[in-house]
Design a protein around this motif. Structure first.
Motif, short mmCIF file in Angstrom:
data_model
loop_
_atom_site.label_atom_id
_atom_site.label_comp_id
_atom_site.label_asym_id
_atom_site.label_seq_id
_atom_site.Cartn_x
_atom_site.Cartn_y
_atom_site.Cartn_z
N SER A 207 6.93 1.01 -9.39
CA SER A 207 8.19 1.24 -8.90
C SER A 207 9.13 0.18 -9.09
CB SER A 207 8.09 1.61 -7.51
OG SER A 207 7.18 2.67 -7.22
N ARG B 234 1.11 -4.06 -7.76
CA ARG B 234 1.62 -2.68 -8.01
C ARG B 234 2.31 -2.56 -9.23
NH1 ARG B 234 -1.32 0.12 -5.31
NH2 ARG B 234 0.13 1.86 -4.73
N ALA C 58 5.16 -3.55 -10.20
CA ALA C 58 6.59 -3.02 -9.95
C ALA C 58 7.71 -3.74 -10.37
CB ALA C 58 6.74 -2.76 -8.53
N ASP D 3 13.48 1.96 -6.01
CA ASP D 3 12.69 3.21 -5.32
C ASP D 3 12.52 2.62 -3.91
OD1 ASP D 3 12.44 4.95 -7.76
OD2 ASP D 3 11.10 3.10 -8.27
N TYR D 4 12.42 1.48 -3.71
CA TYR D 4 11.97 1.08 -2.37
C TYR D 4 13.15 -0.31 -2.04
CZ TYR D 4 7.94 3.56 -3.05
OH TYR D 4 6.85 4.51 -3.07
N ALA E 79 11.62 3.46 1.80
CA ALA E 79 11.84 4.39 0.72
C ALA E 79 13.32 4.91 0.34
CB ALA E 79 10.89 5.42 0.45
N HIS F 246 0.54 -1.25 -0.06
CA HIS F 246 0.15 -0.06 -0.17
C HIS F 246 0.72 1.20 0.04
CE1 HIS F 246 -3.48 -2.56 0.46
NE2 HIS F 246 -3.31 -2.73 1.88
N HIS F 247 2.12 1.08 0.41
CA HIS F 247 3.13 2.19 0.58
C HIS F 247 3.96 2.32 -0.66
CE1 HIS F 247 1.96 2.71 4.82
NE2 HIS F 247 1.84 1.46 4.85
N VAL F 248 3.52 1.54 -1.75
CA VAL F 248 4.76 1.28 -2.88
C VAL F 248 3.87 2.21 -4.03
CG1 VAL F 248 5.71 -0.24 -4.64
CG2 VAL F 248 5.88 -0.67 -2.26
N GLU F 249 4.45 3.00 -4.66
CA GLU F 249 3.95 3.52 -6.07
C GLU F 249 4.06 2.70 -7.09
OE1 GLU F 249 2.62 6.70 -6.27
OE2 GLU F 249 2.72 6.99 -4.16
N PRO F 250 2.70 2.78 -7.86
CA PRO F 250 2.64 1.90 -9.04
C PRO F 250 3.95 1.94 -9.90
CG PRO F 250 0.52 2.78 -8.53
CD PRO F 250 1.45 3.37 -7.60
#
Length: 545
Positions: free
Chosen positions: A410, A441, A443, A501-502, A531, A404-408
């Motif tokens: 990434s 995501r 990702a 990114d993460y 992050a 939920h905290h990962v940007e699509p």
């Protein structure tokens, strides 16, 4: 006319023998048992088998269409290889119902085929003496399935089903030949070793039947001279040819694979004899050392000493399991980049050995006690499995909340602590959980299988030489092998953090050495998501590592 009457009488006799099979080997009985075996999957969304999240991540990459961020990081190339059953099935289901449903249904169908193929084989070969069927089913939830080797389980289930159908159709040689010629390439394309079992079982059944027809003591040299004169070896050879000639389809499939598939990146084969020995203990490893150990001892005791209780040996029933066991002993452990090839066969050998023990001439009460003991133990194991599935489902939800905290779109560099037997008998089954970042995501993640010639995923984004694909995600706790294995701190020391990114740490705990580039954005127990701080980025509101 007499020949026709004799053939008709033999057909009636065969039908009668099939009709009086044990209740749990009837069609309704087999159906109910297969449904019960598959019921634990009703408790989960993502099947908690180690490799299944990896299969689902790969399916998401295959299904990516223009505009999907995954296409920046991966490409997919279909190749002619003997390891694509699960990928094809996931594509067929996913096109209609989505990747998540495809992963679930692929697992359930493979499990159902595995269990149903086991029971169908017992049904056609041992309908009156199959009191060991519940003991055989112990090996459905064994190492290959719990690891999530879906291609192998699917191929083995198809092989067992096709073998049972071939035995059923022996009085219809044309239909039987058509079935085998069609089934062998399909099973082989699902998985080479699982598909190879079909030819092995058909050949073992044919040879075992001929051995049972020979007089007692045929193996003595003195008997061979007499048999040479009395037996019509040409008739035996003719019967074997009629039953086995369709197996040429397996040979043709292997030849086509050799010519059409790309050269494997790793051609070295390796025998791991210590691994073969360990898996006599580990093949039923699941939740409880006590329960799994007791089950293993009971099953092997029944295989080795069932004859003391009256179980009969027949070559036709015993040779299939024996040959699968010999294949387990003979083949390499690693073949062309694929690991654990040999130990996948041990559960199938045990399954056949237990299910095809002939208890038909044992006193009825004793045979029923054998079956009842198996049912009680199998039922206990299924309840434990179902409870564990509920626990795994809850754990997966907690771990996946990090996404939920990962940007699509990434780039996620993941490290997961690989569980060690010395620390815990129970496996966390989080080994490939990071692959679901590609599904949920879109990702990039360094968790994919990407061996050329074996897998279809081709990484396009390579942040570092040793941080592109499986097994780059694995780290170990200090207790594993005295701390000589790679720890999370060692992995982070050399990781290309500035290119992602993460950083997602699954069940590793907080690293000991701080890194100013990492910003903690989520934590659940020993799992953390960071992050990556761009150089010169100000005003981070949460604490740094």
């Amino acid at each position: 006319m007499q020949v026709r009457e004799k053939t008709f009488a033999m057909s009636l006799r065969a039908l009668w023998e099939r009709a009086v099979a044990l209740p749990w080997l009837s069609l309704p009985g087999i159906t109910i048992i297969v449904v019960l075996v598959c019921l634990p999957f009703a408790l989960v969304e993502v099947p908690p088998l180690i490799d299944v999240p990896g299969h689902m991540g790969a399916a998401a990459i295959e299904a990516a269409r223009p505009g999907n961020p995954l296409l920046k990081y991966f490409s997919w190339k279909w190749v002619f290889t003997l390891n694509i059953g699960g990928d094809v099935l996931a594509k067929l289901i996913g096109a209609q119902f989505g990747i998540l449903a495809a992963g679930w249904w692929s697992t359930v169908l493979a499990t159902g085929l595995f269990a149903g193929g086991c029971l169908a084989t017992i049904r056609v070969l041992n309908p009156k003496g199959g009191h060991g069927a519940p003991w055989a089913l112990m090996f459905v939830f064994s190492f290959p399935l719990l690891t999530g080797f879906l291609n192998y389980i699917l191929a083995t289930g198809l092989s067992l089903m096709a073998f049972a159908a071939a035995v059923w159709l022996e009085d219809k040689p044309k239909q039987r030949a058509a079935l085998l010629i069609a089934a062998q390439p399909v099973a082989m394309l699902c998985h080479a070793i699982g598909g190879l079992l079909l030819g092995l079982l058909v050949g073992a059944n044919a040879v075992g039947r001929e051995l049972d027809r020979l007089p007692a003591g045929w193996w003595h040299p003195s008997e061979w001279r007499r048999l040479r004169d009395e037996q019509d070896w040409r008739a035996i050879a003719k019967r074997l040819f009629i039953l086995c000639w369709p197996l040429v389809a397996t040979v043709v499939t292997i030849i086509l694979w050799k010519y059409l598939s790309p050269e494997p990146a790793r051609s070295m084969n390796r025998w791991r004899w210590d691994q073969k020995a360990w898996y006599f203990i580990l093949t039923l490893r699941d939740q409880s050392l006590l329960l799994d150990g007791a089950t293993t001892i009971a099953c092997f005791a029944l295989i080795l000493f069932g004859w003391l209780l009256g179980a009969r040996w027949k070559w036709q029933l015993g040779l299939p399991g024996l040959l699968v066991f010999l294949l387990f002993m003979a083949i390499p452990s690693d073949i062309n980049g694929s690991a654990f090839v040999d130990v996948r066969l041990l559960p199938v050998a045990c399954m056949l050995a237990l299910g095809l023990q002939d208890w038909s001439r044992v006193p009825l009460e004793r045979a029923r006690m054998i079956a009842l003991a198996g049912v009680l133990l199998l039922g206990t194991r299924l309840v434990v499995t179902a409870a564990s599935f509920a626990d795994y489902a809850d754990d997966y939800r907690k771990q996946l909340s990090a996404l939920h905290h990962v940007e699509p779109g990434s780039r996620v560099l993941a490290f997961v602590e690989h569980s060690c037997l010395s620390e815990s008998w129970r496996n966390t089954r989080r080994d490939h959980l990071a692959s679901l970042a590609s599904l949920y995501r879109q990702a990039w993640v360094n968790d994919n299988w990407a061996v050329p010639g074996l897998h279809m995923v081709i990484p396009r984004f390579r942040p570092g030489r040793n941080f592109t694909a499986d097994p780059s995600e694995f780290v170990w706790s200090p207790a594993c092998q005295g701390g000589r294995m790679r720890s999370v701190d060692t992995a982070l020391k050399y990781a290309p953090i500035e290119r992602v990114d993460y950083v997602w740490l699954i069940d590793t705990g907080m690293p000991r050495r701080p890194d100013s580039r990492l910003q903690l954005v989520w934590q659940e127990g020993r799992s953390l998501l960071f992050a990556v701080r761009p150089l010169g980025f100000p005003n981070w509101r949460t604490k740094d590592l």
